[in-house]
Enzyme design. Structure first.
Site, PDB file in Angstrom:
ATOM      1  N   SER A  62       0.822  -1.216   0.000  1.00  0.00           N
ATOM      2  CA  SER A  62       0.000   0.000   0.000  1.00  0.00           C
ATOM      3  C   SER A  62       0.854   1.263   0.000  1.00  0.00           C
ATOM      4  CB  SER A  62      -0.913   0.022   1.219  1.00  0.00           C
ATOM      5  OG  SER A  62      -1.670  -1.160   1.280  1.00  0.00           O
TER       6      SER A  62
HETATM    7  N1  SAH Z   1      -0.335  -5.502   4.124  1.00  0.00           N
HETATM    8  C1  SAH Z   1       0.299  -5.749   2.852  1.00  0.00           C
HETATM    9  C2  SAH Z   1      -0.638  -5.401   1.702  1.00  0.00           C
HETATM   10  C3  SAH Z   1      -0.624  -6.457   0.670  1.00  0.00           C
HETATM   11  S1  SAH Z   1      -1.933  -6.396  -0.518  1.00  0.00           S
HETATM   12  C4  SAH Z   1       1.639  -5.047   2.746  1.00  0.00           C
HETATM   13  O1  SAH Z   1       1.982  -4.253   3.642  1.00  0.00           O
HETATM   14  O2  SAH Z   1       2.387  -5.299   1.805  1.00  0.00           O
HETATM   15  C5  SAH Z   1      -3.159  -7.409   0.243  1.00  0.00           C
HETATM   16  C6  SAH Z   1      -2.777  -8.831   0.535  1.00  0.00           C
HETATM   17  O3  SAH Z   1      -3.941  -9.496   1.013  1.00  0.00           O
HETATM   18  C7  SAH Z   1      -2.299  -9.650  -0.676  1.00  0.00           C
HETATM   19  O4  SAH Z   1      -1.037 -10.168  -0.394  1.00  0.00           O
HETATM   20  C8  SAH Z   1      -3.343 -10.747  -0.811  1.00  0.00           C
HETATM   21  O5  SAH Z   1      -2.813 -11.983  -1.252  1.00  0.00           O
HETATM   22  C9  SAH Z   1      -3.873 -10.840   0.612  1.00  0.00           C
HETATM   23  N2  SAH Z   1      -5.202 -11.444   0.764  1.00  0.00           N
HETATM   24  C10 SAH Z   1      -6.319 -11.252   0.018  1.00  0.00           C
HETATM   25  N3  SAH Z   1      -7.349 -11.978   0.481  1.00  0.00           N
HETATM   26  C11 SAH Z   1      -6.878 -12.651   1.579  1.00  0.00           C
HETATM   27  C12 SAH Z   1      -7.459 -13.579   2.501  1.00  0.00           C
HETATM   28  N4  SAH Z   1      -8.735 -13.972   2.406  1.00  0.00           N
HETATM   29  N5  SAH Z   1      -6.678 -14.058   3.491  1.00  0.00           N
HETATM   30  C13 SAH Z   1      -5.386 -13.694   3.607  1.00  0.00           C
HETATM   31  N6  SAH Z   1      -4.773 -12.829   2.763  1.00  0.00           N
HETATM   32  C14 SAH Z   1      -5.510 -12.316   1.756  1.00  0.00           C
END
Ligand code: SAH
Length: 215
Positions: A62
């Site tokens: 993000s």
């Molecule tokens: N907090 C992260 C943001 C990554 S983007 C950072 O600081 O880099 C969001 C993430 O959520 C992705 O890696 C995606 O694979 C994950 N995601 C989406 N749905 C999910 C679920 N149901 N359970 C766990 N992770 C999930």
């Protein structure tokens, strides 16, 4: 860290302040963490631009402003047990881990789960527990949580997560379909009542069910 990155980081902190991030603890942890280590090498010089960047498995880290804003709105305290859904690069997890007692984080993409775990070891952050799985169901063995942050957008707020919050607990989650305007929502639990407040419009990758073993 190269001096150019160092000065870009200083500038970023000033930008976050100007954009309304007033929590000094949040600004401090953001200035401590090397964001360049959480992104692909070829994007290194963009580490401190106020922008979301691509990571493995088609996901994104993000924008720093959104990380700071969501963290500030979560009102994390040192004594808190916090759950994050969507480990991704691990960056937001480290921000939260530096502000709370113990951080639990769930990721559904195996390659991201593995590289984030290595990152936490490399940075010697020992209060993070990781899980490869579907975070929509939360973490039954570890509930209740003082705080929950979801970093992928759900079309609706997952009920199971709401009931894993402690009474008085706060959850921050982006809500909305991919083709609609999504908003960050803040939910505060009062017994079986939930106070819901709509905050910023945002654009997040989707919160999906199931798990993915390869990239
Ligand atoms: N907090 C992260 C943001 C990554 S983007 C950072 O600081 O880099 C969001 C993430 O959520 C992705 O890696 C995606 O694979 C994950 N995601 C989406 N749905 C999910 C679920 N149901 N359970 C766990 N992770 C999930």
């Amino acid at each position: 860290m190269k001096s150019s990155l160092k000065s870009k980081k200083k500038q970023l902190i000033e930008n976050l302040r100007a954009q309304g991030i007033t929590d000094e603890k949040v600004l401090e942890v953001i200035s401590e963490i090397p964001r360049e280590d959480f992104i692909p090498d070829f994007l290194r010089n963009q580490a401190y631009e106020n922008a979301a960047l691509p990571i493995e498995s088609g996901q994104t880290i993000s924008q720093p402003y959104i990380v700071a804003y969501m963290t500030q709105e979560l009102q994390v305290e040192k004594k808190h047990k916090v759950l994050e859904i969507g480990t991704g690069s691990g960056y937001q997890a480290v921000v939260l881990a530096k502000l709370c007692k113990r951080l639990f984080t769930i990721e559904r993409h195996m390659p991201l789960y593995k590289s984030a775990e290595e990152m936490f070891k490399k940075l010697r952050i020992f209060n993070i527990t990781t899980l490869f799985g579907n975070g929509i169901k939360g973490w039954k063995e570890q509930e209740p949580f003082d705080r929950i942050m979801v970093t992928a957008a759900g079309e609706e707020i997952p009920d199971e997560l709401l009931y894993q919050l402690k009474d008085g607990g706060i959850m921050i989650i982006p809500v909305g379909a991919q083709d609609e305007t999504q908003h960050i929502i803040r939910i505060t639990r009062h017994g079986d009542d939930f106070d819901v407040k709509t905050l910023l419009p945002v654009k997040f990758v989707p919160l999906l069910s199931g798990i993915v073993h390869s990239s």
